[in-house]
Structure formats: C-alpha cells, structure tokens
Design an enzyme around this catalytic site. Structure first.
Site, mmCIF file in Angstrom:
data_model
loop_
_atom_site.group_PDB
_atom_site.id
_atom_site.type_symbol
_atom_site.label_atom_id
_atom_site.label_comp_id
_atom_site.label_asym_id
_atom_site.label_seq_id
_atom_site.Cartn_x
_atom_site.Cartn_y
_atom_site.Cartn_z
ATOM 1 N N HIS A 187 -51.341 -35.598 3.074
ATOM 2 C CA HIS A 187 -50.073 -36.095 2.528
ATOM 3 C C HIS A 187 -48.885 -35.230 2.926
ATOM 4 C CE1 HIS A 187 -52.403 -38.886 0.185
ATOM 5 N NE2 HIS A 187 -51.329 -39.364 -0.411
ATOM 6 N N GLU A 212 -51.352 -51.682 4.987
ATOM 7 C CA GLU A 212 -50.203 -51.228 5.787
ATOM 8 C C GLU A 212 -50.045 -52.029 7.072
ATOM 9 O OE1 GLU A 212 -52.313 -49.248 4.277
ATOM 10 O OE2 GLU A 212 -51.113 -47.967 2.956
#
Lengths: 359, 320
Positions: A163, A94
């Site tokens: 999440h 990322e």
C-alpha cells in the site's frame, strides 16, 4: 449507416465553463467555498463538484466513492448532491470499471474514474495500457478516450509494501496517456478541470500525505496548463526537481540550505508525461546543478529519465553530476523507522545538494 | 425471407473467400503479422450482425475479419488494412487484429482476450445514462471465460442492467488448449447464468439459428430488460494462426466438424427448398471473386503512410 455518437473535441464542452468561477470565499448559503484557504482534499472536492455541475457528461465512478464518501473522503457529500448515477459505487473490479470508464469516454462521456490507490491500479493495467493508451492510435485516429483516472499514490503512513507504491513514473513510460501530479491545493482545484478538458486519457496522482495540507486556492489557476512545471521557490545555486508528495520535503530542505548559504531553486514538475523540458533546462542553465527528488525507486525511474534529459540537453551547463534522491530499493517496510529510512527526506536532499555543490 | 436467406449465404461465402484470399496473400508475403482466420465460424459473424440495428455497437476480438465484413466495413478498406495501407479501416496502424470502423459501430478488434468486454460495459453505461436505445455487443471466445475481465464485466452488466449482449464464440480451443483442459465447468451458459442474466446455448453452425437467438436477445436488451449471454457452439476449421502447426487436435475431429460447415449446410438446404440453384451459387461466387479482385487491386494501389506521420494519433491533434 447512422454515425455513432462521437466524443466532442476539447474545445466544445456541452456546458462549458463560463470563465467566471464562483469566487465566494465564505459560504453564504451553506455551500462550501471554492476559493480561499482549504485543504487539498477540499480543493479536489470543489473541482469534482464544479465538473459535475458544469457538464452533464461527467460522472465519478470507483470503489466506495458514494456511500462511504471516498476512501480518503474526497467525494464526501457528492452522492447526496448528484445521486447514484453520477457518483457511482463499483464492485472491487479495477479492470472492469476502469475499462468501463474508457468505454464510456469512447462514446461521448467524460468519466472520472477513481482507483482507490495506485497499488490497485496494477489490476487495471491492461485497460490503461492496452486500451486507453492505444485505442486512438490503433484505430487510426477514429477513437478518443477523454477519461480522467484519479488515484492516491505514495508511502509515509506505515501501510507497508502493498500500500505504499509510487508508480506514477511507470505510467509516464506509456505513450498515449498524460500523467499529472498536483502537489498544492490550488493545483488540486484546477488541474482536474484542465484534465477533463483534455481530449486524451489523463492519470491524476494524489499523494496520500497531501489531503490534509492546507493551501490558498485562487479564483483562477495559479499555473495555467497541466503540462507546465512550476518554480515553487526561485534560487541561484542548485535546481531541486521534484513533484507531488516530495515537494514539501524539498521546500523544507531548501529552507535549511538557505540557512547554510545555499540558494536552491525548487521545481514542481506537475506533469510527468509530458515533461516540461524547457522549464527544467532553463533552470539548470541558471544554476548549473541539479538534484532530482522522486519517491519512486531509483532504477528505471522518472528521475532517471529527467537525469538523462539533462545530460542530453544541458550537459555543458552542468558544473556537477546530476544528483538523485529516490526511495531505497526495497519493498516499503511497515516499521516506522525503516519506512522513514526508505523514503526521500530533508536530510537526504540536503546531503545530495551538498554533494552537488562540492563534486 | 428467401432474399434474406440468400443474403446470409452470400455474406458467409464472402467472408470465407476473403480469408482464403488472405491466406494466399500471406503466403505471397503481401500480408504479415498475425492472421487469425474464422473459417468455419462464419455463421456466428453473419447471424449476429444480421440481427443488429445500424446504431448498435460491436467490440470484437483479434479473429474479427468476419465480424468486420458482416458489420458492413467495406471490403476494400479491410483488405487495405491487411496491407498496412493508409486507405485501411485503421489507416494501416491496426492490421488484421485491430479493425476499426466507428461509422458502422465497429469498436475494434481487441487482441487481449476479454480486453474489449469492459469497453462494452462503459458504452452500455453511457447509453443507459443518456437514454440511447443502443445495444452493445461483446464478441469473444471461450478462452475469455478464464479471464477476470469477463467475470468483472458480466457482474457489472447485470448489476447495472446494461444494454450489453455477451456473444461467446465457443470454438472449443483457447489457441491450442481444449476447453476441457482449462475449465472445471465447461457448460459456459450455466456459468453465465450465475451472474443473474438469461443465458442460452445455440448451434453456431446454423446461421438462421444464430440470427434468431440474437434477435430475441437484442429485442429484450433494447427493451431495457438487461444484458444477455449467448454461447454459440462453433469450430474453426483452420489452425489458430498462420504459425500454428495444429498438433493439439485430431484430424478426425476437424473432419467431423467440417461435415457441419455452415456455408455448405445452408447451400444444401436452400437448394433442397428451391430457394437457390447451382447457377445462382456460381453467380454469387463469381461476384465475390470480382469483389475480392477489386479489393486486392485497391489495397495494392493504396498509399503507405509517410514516416513523418509516424507519431500521429498518439494524442489528439488539437487545431492550432
């Protein structure tokens, strides 16, 4: 020495939009419709397709955006249409690929970087905060970073604590970036385009619960400009201020309140940085009551910022303390009933409005 | 060739004298903030920059005075930046750690270790997508090899065959911690080679060796042969910053490395070879002295940006 390639000002796209978008509602040649009734996902895909078609500098980069079609199937089919150079699958890096997007934007490209979910954006915080948000300022205005970083946000799908974050309010703390959260199909269709035309970094948050929601997409934006809030339901008695994934919840709550004789106005912020203070204050000036609904945690949240601004700018218009409905201060649990108890709900919003009506 | 060697010598000496002047100015409180000196490491800055084309780009670290000067950022504007003046290369908003001058391809000093590496990946990707024959150089220290961003960037560069040179200034210490205390494998080139790109180790105290190695790498990268990694073995003679009491290394070690001073070493060689004489060296010293006096004068006379302009350059100013 030869001047380096520089980014173009926002007003001079190399192959700019003509102002006459395709209004075909039904595909005549198999091409997907770009207006009419469609899901949020389809609207976002139409926006990506248009951006890729109109501007050679645009490319999409992220984890599983290509062969997989996007974790949420937003970019499904775009690899076949635009090829692997422009629909670029990345490793699970990322920081690396967000930083690469920033670097490409610095030298003239218009990258759209997809971070699969906001949860993984934490791995790219250094690049977003220390580079994207600061380079223009640190360089005394020499560098622009016209990047769009898209990511899914929010809870509600039993994905548990790692999440289910809603961190857009965190990002809205940072000077040097813009933070937007389209809540409707029409905004999904048009806000990406406006974000790409912006010369500065824009973080675009897509609530995971929205992708299958259908809405009308017009040939031009219903609400022009990414920095403006929208009044999604006018009302006289109380201003419910929200954005993104909780807009639908607030509209449902407003329907219920209407049955009880309370006429709620629902404001969709659309942009968390900058905040459209004028629209918020004008609404509170009319209704004299405000309830802010935010899926982020209450402490140090965007709802806290909005509440502070209302007290700073519209204190004497208030007939009741500003109310807030936020997520409970707990990592989001897996069990369905516990998750539901964590998040803002119609019941919680109705209760908060009642408290505001009878302080 | 001899002219070029004299040029390399002058460039290194200019950086050394610039930083020595900065120390004086720091002590006189004319300069504040952090001040990370590259004294001892000048051969890397000068050798690398000598091998680049004007259109190439450099993303550097917070120890980048030498990189900026060798890349061609005017000494006046670097000094004005140290003073926090508007005439500085970053308008006084960056300071010692954030020297920018995109007109010579300097995309910043970055004060997050390895933070600039992903940017060079993106710049290299942009060049590949648009077919520009530009080489993007990431300069970083040995400490960066402990950061995830280094490894992510190495993989991306090799995977996408990008025009990026990874130029590692291995000065053996990440601030005050020795490489051997923080890395299980201290052969940095060997680790870099694991990403599938050519990697070599070069004497970073020898400016000619630095330039030659960089030129070979840059030629290969420009020819489309993908990224390369070079480890330059070097040493900083002074402390990490002005705040560092330098307790973590033996003075004998510092003295041993000073024996290999890249500037003294080149001077000795040039005198032996009859390329330069003491008179010319003295003349160069005097020229640099004048240049520095002028730069300080320029910075002193510079403008403090009006406070009303404080929030400029946070977002792009769109003409109304």
């Amino acid at each position: 020495m030869t001047a380096q390639p520089t980014t173009q000002p926002a007003t001079t796209r190399t192959t700019g939009h003509t102002g006459t978008p395709d209004t075909t509602k039904i595909a005549v040649d198999g091409a997907p419709a770009s207006t009419g009734t469609m899901t949020y996902r389809e609207a976002m895909r139409a926006a990506l397709r248009e951006a890729l078609t109109d501007d050679d500098r645009v490319f999409l980069m992220g984890e599983d955006v290509g062969s997989y079609g996007g974790c949420f199937a937003v970019s499904l089919g775009l690899l076949e249409e635009f090829g692997p150079d422009r629909i670029r699958d990345t490793p699970l890096s990322e920081s690396g690929f967000v930083g690469a997007g920033i670097g490409a934007a610095m030298v003239g490209m218009r990258p759209i970087v997809e971070i699969m979910t906001v949860n993984f954006s934490l791995l790219a915080l250094d690049q977003i905060m220390n580079n994207a948000a600061t380079l223009q300022h640190m360089s005394g205005g020499q560098i622009q970073v016209p990047i769009v970083i898209r990511m899914t946000t929010g809870a509600g799908r039993q994905l548990a604590a790692q999440h289910s974050h809603s961190l857009e309010g965190w990002f809205a703390h940072i000077p040097g970036i813009k933070v937007i959260a389209p809540a409707t199909a029409d905004d999904a269709r048009w806000m990406l385009r406006e974000a790409l035309a912006d010369p500065d970094p824009v973080l675009l948050f897509e609530h995971g619960s929205l992708y299958n929601v259908k809405g009308e997409v017009g040939a031009t934006p219903e609400i022009p400009g990414i920095e403006r809030a929208a009044i999604r339901r006018p009302g006289r008695d109380v201003s419910i201020i929200t954005y993104g994934g909780t807009l639908r919840t607030c509209l449902d709550a407003a329907d219920l309140l209407a049955d009880q004789g309370i006429d709620a106005e629902v404001i969709d912020l659309r942009s968390l940085r900058p905040l459209d203070d004028a629209t918020i204050m004008a609404s509170v000036g009319r209704t004299h009551r405000a309830v802010i609904v935010d899926e982020g945690w209450r402490s140090g949240s965007i709802s806290a910022e909005i509440s502070a601004r209302i007290t700073e700018q519209a204190f004497y218009a208030l007939d009741a303390p500003v109310g807030r409905v936020c997520s409970e201060e707990v990592p989001v649990p897996y069990a369905q009933h516990l998750e539901a108890a964590t998040l803002p709900s119609v019941d919680k919003i109705v209760k908060a409005v009642h408290e505001a009506m009878e302080p | 060739m001899n002219d070029h060697l004299r040029h390399l010598y002058r460039e290194m000496l200019r950086i050394r004298r610039f930083e020595e002047r900065c120390v004086e100015l720091y002590s006189a409180t004319k300069i504040r903030g952090f001040l990370h000196l590259c004294i001892g490491e000048e051969a890397v800055a000068v050798g690398v920059m000598a091998a680049l084309d004007p259109d190439d780009r450099v993303a550097s670290t917070y120890r980048e005075h030498g990189h900026a000067l060798a890349r061609g950022v005017p000494i006046r504007s670097v000094m004005a930046e140290m003073y926090g003046k508007m005439e500085g290369c970053s308008r006084g908003r960056g300071g010692s750690m954030h020297l920018f001058d995109t007109s010579v391809g300097l995309y910043g000093g970055n004060a997050i270790v390895a933070g600039g590496l992903p940017l060079t990946i993106g710049m290299g990707l942009a060049d590949r997508l648009t077919g520009r024959p530009i080489v993007n150089v990431a300069l970083f220290g040995d400490g960066a090899l402990a950061e995830g961003e280094f490894h992510e960037s190495m993989n991306l560069a090799a995977l996408w065959n990008l025009p990026v040179l990874f130029a590692c200034e291995n000065n053996r210490y990440a601030m005050g911690t020795a490489l051997s205390k923080t890395h299980a494998e201290t052969d940095l080139a060997a680790r870099a080679a694991g990403y599938g790109m050519p990697a070599e180790t070069v004497d970073g105290m020898d400016v000619v060796a630095v330039e030659e190695a960089t030129r070979r790498a840059v030629d290969s990268i420009r020819a489309g042969e993908g990224p390369r990694f070079i480890e330059f073995l070097t040493y900083r003679f002074r402390a990490h910053s002005m705040y560092d009491p330098d307790r973590y290394r033996e003075s004998t070690e510092v003295e041993e490395w000073k024996e290999r001073d890249p500037i003294a070493r080149l001077a000795e060689q040039l005198i032996d070879d009859g390329v330069i004489d003491q008179e010319s060296i003295d003349a160069i010293e005097a020229e640099i002295e004048r240049e520095l006096d002028d730069a300080v004068e320029f910075a002193e006379a510079g403008t403090l940006e009006p406070v009303e302009d404080l929030t400029r350059f946070v977002l792009t100013e769109v003409p109304t």
